[in-house]
Design a protein around this motif. Structure first.
Motif, PDB file in Angstrom:
ATOM      1  N   MET A   1       0.851  -1.190   0.000  1.00  0.00           N
ATOM      2  CA  MET A   1       0.000   0.000   0.000  1.00  0.00           C
ATOM      3  C   MET A   1       0.883   1.235   0.000  1.00  0.00           C
ATOM      4  N   GLU A   2       0.566   2.192  -0.840  1.00  0.00           N
ATOM      5  CA  GLU A   2       1.394   3.388  -0.935  1.00  0.00           C
ATOM      6  C   GLU A   2       0.574   4.620  -0.569  1.00  0.00           C
ATOM      7  N   ARG A  93       8.548  -5.571   3.047  1.00  0.00           N
ATOM      8  CA  ARG A  93       7.781  -6.440   2.147  1.00  0.00           C
ATOM      9  C   ARG A  93       6.933  -5.604   1.191  1.00  0.00           C
ATOM     10  N   CYS A  94       6.308  -4.558   1.725  1.00  0.00           N
ATOM     11  CA  CYS A  94       5.505  -3.661   0.890  1.00  0.00           C
ATOM     12  C   CYS A  94       6.374  -3.032  -0.196  1.00  0.00           C
ATOM     13  N   ASP A  95       7.584  -2.644   0.186  1.00  0.00           N
ATOM     14  CA  ASP A  95       8.491  -2.017  -0.771  1.00  0.00           C
ATOM     15  C   ASP A  95       8.875  -2.985  -1.885  1.00  0.00           C
ATOM     16  N   ARG A  96       8.954  -4.270  -1.541  1.00  0.00           N
ATOM     17  CA  ARG A  96       9.342  -5.269  -2.542  1.00  0.00           C
ATOM     18  C   ARG A  96       8.214  -5.601  -3.505  1.00  0.00           C
ATOM     19  N   ILE A  97       6.976  -5.664  -3.008  1.00  0.00           N
ATOM     20  CA  ILE A  97       5.904  -6.231  -3.826  1.00  0.00           C
ATOM     21  C   ILE A  97       4.953  -5.200  -4.425  1.00  0.00           C
ATOM     22  N   GLU A  98       4.862  -4.006  -3.821  1.00  0.00           N
ATOM     23  CA  GLU A  98       3.939  -3.009  -4.347  1.00  0.00           C
ATOM     24  C   GLU A  98       4.530  -2.338  -5.591  1.00  0.00           C
ATOM     25  N   HIS A 100       4.423   0.626  -6.720  1.00  0.00           N
ATOM     26  CA  HIS A 100       4.997   1.953  -6.490  1.00  0.00           C
ATOM     27  C   HIS A 100       5.896   2.003  -5.258  1.00  0.00           C
ATOM     28  N   GLY A 101       6.224   0.848  -4.716  1.00  0.00           N
ATOM     29  CA  GLY A 101       7.108   0.833  -3.559  1.00  0.00           C
ATOM     30  C   GLY A 101       6.385   1.171  -2.270  1.00  0.00           C
ATOM     31  N   SER A 102       7.165   1.501  -1.260  1.00  0.00           N
ATOM     32  CA  SER A 102       6.622   1.763   0.070  1.00  0.00           C
ATOM     33  C   SER A 102       6.250   3.234   0.223  1.00  0.00           C
ATOM     34  N   CYS A 103       5.911   3.607   1.456  1.00  0.00           N
ATOM     35  CA  CYS A 103       5.593   5.006   1.754  1.00  0.00           C
ATOM     36  C   CYS A 103       6.826   5.904   1.677  1.00  0.00           C
ATOM     37  N   ARG A 133      17.721   4.904  -5.605  1.00  0.00           N
ATOM     38  CA  ARG A 133      16.537   4.540  -6.382  1.00  0.00           C
ATOM     39  C   ARG A 133      15.781   5.797  -6.785  1.00  0.00           C
ATOM     40  N   PRO A 134      15.629   6.045  -8.069  1.00  0.00           N
ATOM     41  CA  PRO A 134      14.969   7.275  -8.509  1.00  0.00           C
ATOM     42  C   PRO A 134      13.486   7.342  -8.160  1.00  0.00           C
ATOM     43  N   ASP A 135      12.873   6.196  -7.833  1.00  0.00           N
ATOM     44  CA  ASP A 135      11.442   6.175  -7.531  1.00  0.00           C
ATOM     45  C   ASP A 135      11.163   6.239  -6.038  1.00  0.00           C
TER      46      ASP A 135
END
Length: 201
Positions: A1-2, A93-98, A100-103, A133-135
């Motif tokens: 979730m972002e 985990r959110c950063d790996r699978i979402e 747009h990455g994490s918050c 990481r540019p994103d």
């Protein structure tokens, strides 16, 4: 979730102005009329110039040493609680699978003022020269945040999904720990400003 945050609010303090005037540029250059934060690379350079000039003398103040230790202790406690509650792993985990990455998204580095960078240098953190990481946030590295001292938003924020996953008692305990870390960082920052004032800036 972002979830993305407001990046456009910046309140410049008198200490920011002092750093801009004395450390942001080579001698002879001035900064006028800007109400926006420096680019992150410039803020890092300003913090490093200030630290090279005054870091050791400020760190030698007994009151600063005590405030630094208090901040370390509070931050260590809050981070340990995040690990115990699984928050750190959930964010990774959110950063790996979402998609747009994490918050910890791009632009969040604009919240990191020069004082926070100075505190990191006082603690011994090596500030990054480039983002990885540019994103994502400039300070987000492969193993998480590269900073020890962070903005209060980074310390206190939990996304709605995480908030819903904890019983109120655990959420309350986490909020207390985060609040202690934020207060300790604020008091340390005020101590550094006071040391500069006493030294005549």
């Amino acid at each position: 979730m972002e979830y993305r945050f407001n990046r456009d609010c910046w309140v410049e303090s008198s200490f920011d102005g002092f750093l801009l005037e004395h450390y942001a540029h080579p001698p002879g250059e001035t900064v006028r009329g800007s109400h926006h934060p420096q680019p992150v690379a410039s803020r890092i350079d300003t913090a490093q110039r200030f630290f090279a000039d005054r870091g050791e003398s400020i760190r030698a103040w007994p009151s600063i040493a005590a405030l630094l230790q208090r901040f370390r202790d509070c931050s260590d406690h809050a981070r340990a609680m995040m690990r115990r509650l699984g928050i750190a792993e959930a964010c990774a985990r959110c950063d790996r699978i979402e998609p747009h990455g994490s918050c910890c998204s791009v632009g969040l580095e604009e919240k990191i003022d020069t004082m926070i960078l100075v505190v990191n240098l006082l603690i011994g953190v090596e500030l990054p020269k480039t983002g990885t990481r540019p994103d994502s946030c400039f300070f987000l590295g492969p193993e998480g945040c590269t900073l020890f001292a962070r903005h209060m938003l980074c310390v206190d924020y939990l996304c709605p999904d995480l908030e819903k996953s904890f019983p109120p008692t655990r959420l309350h305990a986490m909020q207390i720990a985060a609040g202690d870390e934020i207060e300790a960082l604020f008091r340390l920052g005020e101590g550094i400003k006071r040391a500069c004032r006493i030294a005549g800036r």
